[in-house]
Design an enzyme around this catalytic site. Structure first.
Site, PDB file in Angstrom:
ATOM      1  N   GLY A 137       0.017 -14.721  -1.302  1.00  0.00           N
ATOM      2  CA  GLY A 137       0.392 -13.489  -2.012  1.00  0.00           C
ATOM      3  C   GLY A 137       1.884 -13.460  -2.303  1.00  0.00           C
ATOM      4  O   GLY A 137       2.537 -12.436  -2.160  1.00  0.00           O
ATOM      5  N   ARG A 193       4.141 -11.325  -5.917  1.00  0.00           N
ATOM      6  CA  ARG A 193       4.709  -9.986  -6.131  1.00  0.00           C
ATOM      7  C   ARG A 193       5.126  -9.366  -4.788  1.00  0.00           C
ATOM      8  O   ARG A 193       4.801  -9.892  -3.731  1.00  0.00           O
ATOM      9  CB  ARG A 193       3.663  -9.057  -6.779  1.00  0.00           C
ATOM     10  N   ASP A 230      -7.868 -17.707  -4.038  1.00  0.00           N
ATOM     11  CA  ASP A 230      -8.199 -16.462  -3.345  1.00  0.00           C
ATOM     12  C   ASP A 230      -8.317 -16.798  -1.864  1.00  0.00           C
ATOM     13  O   ASP A 230      -9.201 -17.572  -1.464  1.00  0.00           O
ATOM     14  CB  ASP A 230      -9.534 -15.945  -3.924  1.00  0.00           C
ATOM     15  N   VAL A 231      -7.472 -16.218  -1.033  1.00  0.00           N
ATOM     16  CA  VAL A 231      -7.472 -16.580   0.389  1.00  0.00           C
ATOM     17  C   VAL A 231      -8.806 -16.291   1.079  1.00  0.00           C
ATOM     18  O   VAL A 231      -9.113 -16.874   2.118  1.00  0.00           O
ATOM     19  CB  VAL A 231      -6.324 -15.884   1.181  1.00  0.00           C
ATOM     20  N   SER A 273       0.604  -4.325   9.539  1.00  0.00           N
ATOM     21  CA  SER A 273       1.029  -3.028   9.004  1.00  0.00           C
ATOM     22  C   SER A 273       1.120  -2.014  10.146  1.00  0.00           C
ATOM     23  O   SER A 273       0.401  -2.134  11.145  1.00  0.00           O
ATOM     24  CB  SER A 273       0.002  -2.525   7.994  1.00  0.00           C
ATOM     25  N   TYR A 293      -8.563  -0.980   6.326  1.00  0.00           N
ATOM     26  CA  TYR A 293      -7.233  -1.604   6.350  1.00  0.00           C
ATOM     27  C   TYR A 293      -6.680  -1.641   7.785  1.00  0.00           C
ATOM     28  O   TYR A 293      -6.121  -2.644   8.226  1.00  0.00           O
ATOM     29  CB  TYR A 293      -6.322  -0.799   5.426  1.00  0.00           C
ATOM     30  N   SER A 294      -6.867  -0.532   8.522  1.00  0.00           N
ATOM     31  CA  SER A 294      -6.387  -0.511   9.917  1.00  0.00           C
ATOM     32  C   SER A 294      -7.122  -1.560  10.750  1.00  0.00           C
ATOM     33  O   SER A 294      -6.512  -2.241  11.585  1.00  0.00           O
ATOM     34  CB  SER A 294      -6.593   0.871  10.541  1.00  0.00           C
ATOM     35  N   ALA A 295      -8.436  -1.681  10.516  1.00  0.00           N
ATOM     36  CA  ALA A 295      -9.217  -2.689  11.248  1.00  0.00           C
ATOM     37  C   ALA A 295      -8.722  -4.097  10.916  1.00  0.00           C
ATOM     38  O   ALA A 295      -8.523  -4.937  11.806  1.00  0.00           O
ATOM     39  CB  ALA A 295     -10.706  -2.556  10.907  1.00  0.00           C
TER      40      ALA A 295
HETATM   41  P1  NDP Z   1       1.300  -6.149  -3.568  1.00  0.00           P
HETATM   42  O1  NDP Z   1       0.045  -5.477  -3.978  1.00  0.00           O
HETATM   43  O2  NDP Z   1       2.586  -5.780  -4.212  1.00  0.00           O
HETATM   44  O3  NDP Z   1       1.122  -7.746  -3.713  1.00  0.00           O
HETATM   45  C1  NDP Z   1      -0.015  -8.343  -3.166  1.00  0.00           C
HETATM   46  C2  NDP Z   1       0.119  -9.831  -3.262  1.00  0.00           C
HETATM   47  O4  NDP Z   1      -1.008 -10.418  -2.610  1.00  0.00           O
HETATM   48  C3  NDP Z   1       0.112 -10.348  -4.677  1.00  0.00           C
HETATM   49  O5  NDP Z   1       0.926 -11.494  -4.715  1.00  0.00           O
HETATM   50  C4  NDP Z   1      -1.349 -10.733  -4.892  1.00  0.00           C
HETATM   51  O6  NDP Z   1      -1.557 -11.755  -5.874  1.00  0.00           O
HETATM   52  C5  NDP Z   1      -1.694 -11.255  -3.523  1.00  0.00           C
HETATM   53  N1  NDP Z   1      -3.114 -11.236  -3.192  1.00  0.00           N
HETATM   54  C6  NDP Z   1      -3.933 -10.156  -3.080  1.00  0.00           C
HETATM   55  N2  NDP Z   1      -5.171 -10.549  -2.744  1.00  0.00           N
HETATM   56  C7  NDP Z   1      -5.129 -11.909  -2.640  1.00  0.00           C
HETATM   57  C8  NDP Z   1      -6.080 -12.902  -2.346  1.00  0.00           C
HETATM   58  N3  NDP Z   1      -7.362 -12.581  -2.073  1.00  0.00           N
HETATM   59  N4  NDP Z   1      -5.704 -14.199  -2.348  1.00  0.00           N
HETATM   60  C9  NDP Z   1      -4.414 -14.535  -2.617  1.00  0.00           C
HETATM   61  N5  NDP Z   1      -3.464 -13.635  -2.914  1.00  0.00           N
HETATM   62  C10 NDP Z   1      -3.818 -12.340  -2.926  1.00  0.00           C
HETATM   63  O7  NDP Z   1       1.364  -5.942  -1.993  1.00  0.00           O
HETATM   64  P2  NDP Z   1       2.595  -5.786  -0.992  1.00  0.00           P
HETATM   65  O8  NDP Z   1       3.665  -6.725  -1.348  1.00  0.00           O
HETATM   66  O9  NDP Z   1       2.883  -4.354  -0.846  1.00  0.00           O
HETATM   67  O10 NDP Z   1       1.896  -6.238   0.356  1.00  0.00           O
HETATM   68  C11 NDP Z   1       2.055  -7.533   0.916  1.00  0.00           C
HETATM   69  C12 NDP Z   1       1.480  -7.505   2.322  1.00  0.00           C
HETATM   70  O11 NDP Z   1       2.173  -6.521   3.082  1.00  0.00           O
HETATM   71  C13 NDP Z   1       0.005  -7.110   2.372  1.00  0.00           C
HETATM   72  O12 NDP Z   1      -0.637  -7.836   3.388  1.00  0.00           O
HETATM   73  C14 NDP Z   1       0.051  -5.642   2.722  1.00  0.00           C
HETATM   74  O13 NDP Z   1      -1.131  -5.228   3.346  1.00  0.00           O
HETATM   75  C15 NDP Z   1       1.251  -5.616   3.647  1.00  0.00           C
HETATM   76  N6  NDP Z   1       1.865  -4.314   3.801  1.00  0.00           N
HETATM   77  C16 NDP Z   1       2.384  -3.642   2.722  1.00  0.00           C
HETATM   78  C17 NDP Z   1       2.970  -2.404   2.901  1.00  0.00           C
HETATM   79  C18 NDP Z   1       3.562  -1.625   1.782  1.00  0.00           C
HETATM   80  O14 NDP Z   1       3.920  -0.444   2.005  1.00  0.00           O
HETATM   81  N7  NDP Z   1       3.743  -2.174   0.593  1.00  0.00           N
HETATM   82  C19 NDP Z   1       3.039  -1.787   4.229  1.00  0.00           C
HETATM   83  C20 NDP Z   1       2.480  -2.593   5.292  1.00  0.00           C
HETATM   84  C21 NDP Z   1       1.920  -3.800   5.060  1.00  0.00           C
HETATM   85  P3  NDP Z   1      -1.668 -11.426  -7.472  1.00  0.00           P
HETATM   86  O15 NDP Z   1      -0.248 -11.166  -7.919  1.00  0.00           O
HETATM   87  O16 NDP Z   1      -2.233 -12.650  -8.074  1.00  0.00           O
HETATM   88  O17 NDP Z   1      -2.538 -10.216  -7.591  1.00  0.00           O
END
Ligand code: NDP
Length: 243
Positions: free
Chosen positions: A11, A14, A62-63, A142, A155-157
């Site tokens: 991921g 972004r 896709d992970v 998180s 999500y919490s789980a």
């Molecule tokens: P974003 O939604 O901004 O970005 C998500 C990223 O994960 C993207 O790069 C997306 O790829 C990628 N992604 C999503 N699903 C998959 C998948 N199945 N396989 C591969 N890549 C995937 O999220 P955040 O940056 O906000 O979050 C990043 C992490 O931080 C997550 O695990 C989130 O749960 C955690 N988090 C975020 C918080 C927040 O407030 N933002 C708070 C606490 C934790 P693509 O661009 O191709 O869609």
């Protein structure tokens, strides 16, 4: 690619993942940027990695899709031999009250976080076993996985599960010199929280502001570095004082 340590960030296209890619590139790593579907964003991250002095490539998978991850990591390991640092960052949310939650939203969130952790970490860890010293895994959980959060049972789980898995794995590989840690962000300014009502979420944060992706990325970079050489099996919160 030049002879530097290699980091894989899931991921990484972004949000927090992008900042982690840039921060690790600045710290001297080459970067593999994984993403699910947003090729343009992944290419943009790659450009930022280059500007930060790193080399790398973006890789779509896709992970949660075990065969796809297997093929992709196999290809990467044939090419690069070892991945020294893994950042399990890919994650999604699908919030709703439990009583109303469709099974698909339970499954997709759990599969992305927990199956994703298994699918990616297992083959990467196997490659780390050849190098051992200086290798580490950081997984993004998180605050929701620590305290639980209304409307986020899935999500919490998932995020609590990542903490349990990481603590267990840390104990399995500690003697080998491979460190496994977790970063638990609070509310961070990315697309994930765009639809959350600002006035409500700000009241939850003692510092009175959301965090920036870079503030999470710097902690990830520290945990990956030799400065964190005696830290394993830990959860570091980056959340502006949320309890
Ligand atoms: P974003 O939604 O901004 O970005 C998500 C990223 O994960 C993207 O790069 C997306 O790829 C990628 N992604 C999503 N699903 C998959 C998948 N199945 N396989 C591969 N890549 C995937 O999220 P955040 O940056 O906000 O979050 C990043 C992490 O931080 C997550 O695990 C989130 O749960 C955690 N988090 C975020 C918080 C927040 O407030 N933002 C708070 C606490 C934790 P693509 O661009 O191709 O869609």
């Amino acid at each position: 690619m030049e002879d530097k340590k290699l980091a894989l960030v899931t991921g990484g296209s972004r949000g927090i993942g992008r900042s982690v890619c840039v921060e690790l590139a600045r710290a001297g790593y080459n970067i593999i940027i994984n993403y699910k579907s947003n090729t343009a964003a992944a290419q943009e991250t790659l450009g930022l990695v280059h500007e930060a002095g790193g080399d790398g490539e973006s890789v779509q998978f896709d992970v949660a899709d075990a065969p796809a991850v297997h093929d992709a990591i196999d290809g990467l390991l044939k090419k690069y031999k070892t991945i020294h640092v893994l950042v399990n960052n890919a994650g999604i949310a699908a919030d709703t009250l439990f009583a109303m939650m469709p099974q698909k939203d339970w499954q997709s969130v759990i599969q992305t976080s927990l199956d994703g952790f298994f699918n990616v970490t297992k083959p990467v860890l196997t490659s780390m076993l050849r190098v051992k010293k200086g290798c580490s895994v950081v997984t993004i959980s998180s605050v929701s996985g620590i305290t639980g959060n209304r409307g986020q049972t899935n999500y919490s789980a998932a995020k609590a599960g990542l903490i349990g898995a990481s603590k267990a794995l840390a104990q399995e590989v500690a003697r080998l010199g491979i460190r496994i840690n977790v970063v638990a962000p609070g509310l961070i300014e990315t697309e994930m929280i765009k639809s959350a009502p600002r006035e409500i979420i700000l009241k939850l944060i003692p510092m009175g502001r959301v965090g920036m992706p870079e503030e999470v990325a710097k902690v990830v970079r520290f945990l990956c570095s030799d400065d964190a050489s005696y830290i394993t099996g830990q959860v570091i919160s980056v959340n502006g004082g949320m309890v």
